[in-house]
Design a protein around this motif. Structure first.
Motif, short mmCIF file in Angstrom:
data_model
loop_
_atom_site.label_atom_id
_atom_site.label_comp_id
_atom_site.label_asym_id
_atom_site.label_seq_id
_atom_site.Cartn_x
_atom_site.Cartn_y
_atom_site.Cartn_z
N ALA A 90 0.82 -1.20 0.00
CA ALA A 90 0.00 0.00 0.00
C ALA A 90 0.86 1.26 0.00
O ALA A 90 0.51 2.27 -0.61
N THR A 91 2.00 1.19 0.68
CA THR A 91 2.97 2.28 0.68
C THR A 91 4.25 1.77 0.05
O THR A 91 4.93 0.91 0.63
N ALA A 92 4.56 2.25 -1.13
CA ALA A 92 5.75 1.77 -1.84
C ALA A 92 7.01 2.09 -1.03
O ALA A 92 7.09 3.13 -0.37
N VAL A 93 7.99 1.22 -1.10
CA VAL A 93 9.27 1.42 -0.43
C VAL A 93 10.22 2.09 -1.42
O VAL A 93 10.44 1.58 -2.51
N ARG A 94 10.76 3.24 -1.04
CA ARG A 94 11.70 3.95 -1.92
C ARG A 94 13.05 3.27 -1.87
O ARG A 94 13.68 3.19 -0.81
N THR A 95 13.51 2.79 -3.02
CA THR A 95 14.78 2.07 -3.10
C THR A 95 15.86 2.88 -3.81
O THR A 95 16.95 2.38 -4.04
N ALA A 96 15.55 4.14 -4.17
CA ALA A 96 16.55 5.01 -4.79
C ALA A 96 17.63 5.36 -3.75
O ALA A 96 17.43 5.17 -2.55
N PRO A 97 18.79 5.89 -4.20
CA PRO A 97 19.88 6.19 -3.26
C PRO A 97 19.50 7.14 -2.15
O PRO A 97 20.11 7.14 -1.09
N ASP A 98 18.47 7.98 -2.36
CA ASP A 98 18.08 8.91 -1.30
C ASP A 98 17.00 8.33 -0.39
O ASP A 98 16.46 9.02 0.46
N GLY A 99 16.70 7.03 -0.58
CA GLY A 99 15.71 6.39 0.28
C GLY A 99 16.22 6.27 1.70
O GLY A 99 17.43 6.12 1.95
N ARG A 100 15.31 6.31 2.67
CA ARG A 100 15.69 6.22 4.07
C ARG A 100 16.09 4.79 4.42
O ARG A 100 15.45 3.82 3.99
N LYS A 101 17.15 4.67 5.20
CA LYS A 101 17.70 3.36 5.52
C LYS A 101 16.74 2.53 6.37
O LYS A 101 16.63 1.31 6.18
N GLY A 102 16.02 3.16 7.30
CA GLY A 102 15.13 2.42 8.18
C GLY A 102 14.06 1.64 7.45
O GLY A 102 13.93 0.42 7.64
N PRO A 103 13.25 2.30 6.59
CA PRO A 103 12.23 1.56 5.84
C PRO A 103 12.81 0.47 4.94
O PRO A 103 12.21 -0.60 4.78
N LEU A 104 13.99 0.72 4.36
CA LEU A 104 14.62 -0.29 3.51
C LEU A 104 14.95 -1.54 4.32
O LEU A 104 14.70 -2.67 3.89
N ARG A 105 15.54 -1.33 5.49
CA ARG A 105 15.92 -2.47 6.32
C ARG A 105 14.68 -3.21 6.83
O ARG A 105 14.67 -4.45 6.91
N TYR A 106 13.65 -2.47 7.17
CA TYR A 106 12.41 -3.11 7.64
C TYR A 106 11.78 -3.94 6.52
O TYR A 106 11.37 -5.09 6.74
N ALA A 107 11.73 -3.36 5.32
CA ALA A 107 11.18 -4.09 4.18
C ALA A 107 12.00 -5.33 3.88
O ALA A 107 11.46 -6.40 3.55
N ALA A 108 13.34 -5.21 3.99
CA ALA A 108 14.21 -6.37 3.75
C ALA A 108 13.96 -7.46 4.78
O ALA A 108 13.95 -8.66 4.45
N ALA A 109 13.73 -7.07 6.04
CA ALA A 109 13.46 -8.05 7.08
C ALA A 109 12.13 -8.76 6.84
O ALA A 109 12.03 -9.99 6.99
N VAL A 110 11.11 -8.00 6.46
CA VAL A 110 9.80 -8.60 6.15
C VAL A 110 9.92 -9.54 4.96
O VAL A 110 9.41 -10.66 4.98
N GLU A 111 10.60 -9.09 3.91
CA GLU A 111 10.75 -9.92 2.72
C GLU A 111 11.49 -11.21 3.04
O GLU A 111 11.11 -12.29 2.60
N ASN A 112 12.57 -11.11 3.83
CA ASN A 112 13.36 -12.27 4.18
C ASN A 112 12.54 -13.28 4.99
O ASN A 112 12.57 -14.49 4.71
N ALA A 113 11.80 -12.78 5.97
CA ALA A 113 10.99 -13.67 6.80
C ALA A 113 9.85 -14.30 6.02
O ALA A 113 9.50 -15.47 6.22
N LEU A 114 9.26 -13.53 5.11
CA LEU A 114 8.16 -14.06 4.30
C LEU A 114 8.68 -15.10 3.31
O LEU A 114 8.01 -16.12 3.06
N CYS A 115 9.86 -14.90 2.78
CA CYS A 115 10.49 -15.90 1.92
C CYS A 115 10.67 -17.21 2.68
O CYS A 115 10.39 -18.29 2.17
N GLU A 116 11.13 -17.10 3.93
CA GLU A 116 11.32 -18.29 4.77
C GLU A 116 9.99 -18.99 5.02
O GLU A 116 9.89 -20.22 4.93
N ARG A 117 8.97 -18.21 5.35
CA ARG A 117 7.66 -18.80 5.66
C ARG A 117 7.07 -19.51 4.45
O ARG A 117 6.45 -20.58 4.57
#
Length: 306
Positions: A90-117
């Protein structure tokens, strides 16, 4: 709006596409690329979809047995039962170089855990997916609204003790690391001679390839090139020699440097936040506190609301 309509509306303007993975990828306008069997679903600056490659029979329906959230779409190969599971954000994650590190890391954690599940393929690069707009595949819509990352996280265990594995091992985590490592290097490297754009782009590409070699599942060259180009463009536009000289002149005056020296002696044991709040309380402006502490404008503004 159906999820297929949402997928179509969020496609990159000129995505990669192909009808045969062995023949490589082409680039065209979305209206042309959307007729192919495989298509790039996320552009270089935003992630609208989390995509997972599930290589087993029953892949399109066993997410429920595994306790995973319902995909918005599954795109199934009827010949072998393998499928791609797509989760719209619903809220796109900005992956451009000026994207905030916090949301990127959170999205990566969600993606990683969902891949495992889901038991999905950890070697999947995530660049292209089975195109749900193509009639070759069996497409099912399971969930009618895109997810917030927090909604997906409610199904998952994100309390890993090895956060670096999340970053290095899979999907968006690799992109996150590549952006962060490349842009940190770029901020320093560009000041060493202020090269012309062509030379700078080549340097960014070489560096990106070096970072990519550190991943256990490296990203494809096309994605590395897109990342390097994005970083090169962003830094060349926003970090010219004149801009840097202005930054130094405005943040490294003799007065500020002297104040930093005094502050260093007084601030032992204090966090940057505590120092910033004290500076604001003493009457310093937001711009002055930014220059002294190195914090961003948004951070200092939050300190004023303490």
């Amino acid at each position: 709006m159906t999820q297929l309509q949402l997928f179509s509306s969020t496609l990159p303007k000129k995505p990669y596409y192909t009808d045969d993975l062995f023949n490589g990828l082409s680039i065209a306008k979305a209206e042309i690329a959307s007729k192919a069997k495989y298509i790039q679903h996320n552009g270089p600056t935003h992630m609208y979809w989390l995509a997972f490659d599930i290589d087993r029979p029953g892949a399109a329906i066993d997410w429920s047995d595994r306790g995973a959230p319902a995909p918005n779409l599954t795109v199934k190969n009827q010949a072998n039962g393998h499928a791609h599971a797509l989760y719209g954000l619903a809220t796109a994650v900005r992956t451009a170089p000026d994207g905030r590190k916090g949301p990127l890391r959170y999205a990566a954690a969600v993606e990683n855990a969902l891949c495992e599940r889901l038991g999905a393929d950890r070697g999947y690069s995530g660049l292209i997916v089975k195109n749900p707009l193509h009639r070759h595949w069996q497409v099912t819509e399971w969930h009618g609204e895109p997810y917030e990352l927090g909604e997906l996280a409610d199904y998952l265990d994100l309390s890993t003790k090895k956060p670096k594995i999340i970053v290095e091992d899979y999907g968006l985590g690799r992109n996150c690391t590549l952006f962060e490592e490349l842009r940190k290097w770029a901020y320093r490297a560009q000041r060493q001679g202020w090269p012309g754009y062509r030379q700078w782009l080549d340097a960014c590409l070489v560096r990106a390839q070096m970072i990519n070699l550190q991943f256990r599942n490296p990203l494809p060259l096309s994605e590395i090139r897109a990342t390097a180009t994005s970083v090169a463009k962003w830094t060349s536009k926003r970090m010219g020699e004149g801009d840097f000289e202005y930054y130094v002149a405005s943040t490294h005056t003799s007065e500020i440097q002297a104040y930093r020296g005094r502050l260093g002696g007084q601030a032992k044991g204090k966090t940057t936040r505590e120092q910033g709040i004290e500076l604001l309380a003493s009457g310093k402006s937001i711009q002055e506190v930014m220059a002294i502490t190195g914090a961003s404008q948004a951070t200092v503004y939050r300190w004023t609301k303490r």
